[in-house]
Design a protein around this motif. Structure first.
Motif: not given
Length: 340
Positions: A2, A21, A182
């Motif tokens: 992450s 995350q 992400t």
């Protein structure tokens, strides 16, 4: 793996700790000057922290002994303005990232075409940025950011500069391309948070004041800013046998929380009525009109405690003005009670 950041910038009194995350899109909300841009600057490497650290997929981006420059971080920043290279075609703009990473020209152009297809903009490949509309340019900017293969994508108010008629289509495109990616998105628009984000972080005064799953935070706000953003009135108090006690008076509301629990109650302005005479409803609170804000086909009547959305005819019939004393009323079923 992450993205984690825990850092302080003394001159701005910003002290933030966040985690994103892998595959998660997190929306960052907050008033102007709260520290949102500082957060993006730290993550992108455009700003140095006075203390703290950040890691991305296990690699240190910065700490007391390390500072990875922006181009080596695996981070792409998409700003409000597309900032396309004016002398390059759309295709070459998108191919710029792969080319900078050492990919051969033909392969980079092939990758660029793939990403232009992903954002529904392949037809613009031969155009120059000056020939694009705002919505088209923002699609190209998204493709260029993603073509660089970032481990973390930062978006700074990506829809703020777009016309209201264009933003929905770009928002749908972002929702598709951000899936399983992400990303950290700074926005003032609650619709962006609901549509794009798995989780929300609220920043105020340089600190994280709320965070959690998007709907949980926005439907059960714990700060005045978040409540206003979610178009909710929030009263705080203590759970009683029939509802809750607040500074404005007793509120009847269903809840299975134990008596004595510190609670908050969220009420939507659309569920609140306004009158000059004391109403018969169980839940009625006295207030003074502090603001009258047109919002489409309704007027939002605000007091220090509550807000109500009423028809313009009601405002006219009651002759409401700043300073008018009024009664607010709402049903017990319209109150959502939760622990603070």
């Amino acid at each position: 793996m992450s993205f984690t950041l825990d850092a302080r910038v003394d001159a701005r009194d910003v002290d933030l700790a966040i985690t994103v995350q892998r595959g998660e899109t997190v929306a960052v909300l907050g008033p102007n000057g709260a520290g949102k841009s500082t957060l993006l600057g730290l993550a992108a490497g455009l700003l140095r922290a006075d203390s703290g650290s950040a890691t991305l997929d296990g690699a240190t981006l910065f700490d007391a002994a390390t500072f990875v420059p922006p181009h080596s971080r695996g981070v792409s920043l998409l700003a409000q303005d597309a900032l396309l290279f004016p002398h390059l075609s759309v295709l070459e703009n998108v191919a710029f990232g792969p080319r900078s990473a050492g990919v051969r020209a033909a392969a980079a152009r092939s990758m660029a075409r793939d990403w232009l297809g992903e954002v529904d903009a392949l037809e613009f490949a031969s155009r120059r940025p000056a020939e694009l509309s705002g919505g088209q340019a923002q699609r190209i900017a998204v493709a260029r950011a993603l073509a660089a293969g970032p481990k973390l994508l930062l978006l700074d108010e990506p829809l703020a500069a777009l016309d209201i008629s264009v933003a929905p289509a770009v928002r749908r495109m972002l929702r598709r391309v951000l899936a399983d990616r992400t990303a950290l998105i700074v926005t003032h628009d609650i619709l962006d948070a609901y549509t794009l984000a798995d989780r929300v972080i609220v920043v105020d005064g340089g600190r994280v004041v709320e965070e959690g799953p998007t709907r949980s935070v926005l439907e059960r706000p714990r700060t005045a800013f978040t409540a206003g953003l979610a178009s909710l009135s929030v009263l705080t108090g203590e759970r009683t046998a029939t509802g809750l006690w607040t500074a404005g008076g007793d509120i009847a509301a269903p809840s299975d929380l134990p008596v004595g629990t510190a609670v908050a109650a969220a009420i939507r302005p659309a569920a609140v009525s306004v009158s000059l005479e004391e109403p018969r409803e169980v839940n009625r609170l006295r207030g003074t009109v502090r603001d009258l804000e047109p919002r489409g086909d309704v007027i939002r009547v605000r007091s220090d405690l509550l807000s109500a959305d009423v028809a313009p005819a009601v405002v006219a019939d009651l002759d409401l003005a700043l300073g008018t004393p009024v009664w607010f009323a709402f049903g017990a079923a319209d109150v959502q009670v939760y622990a603070r």
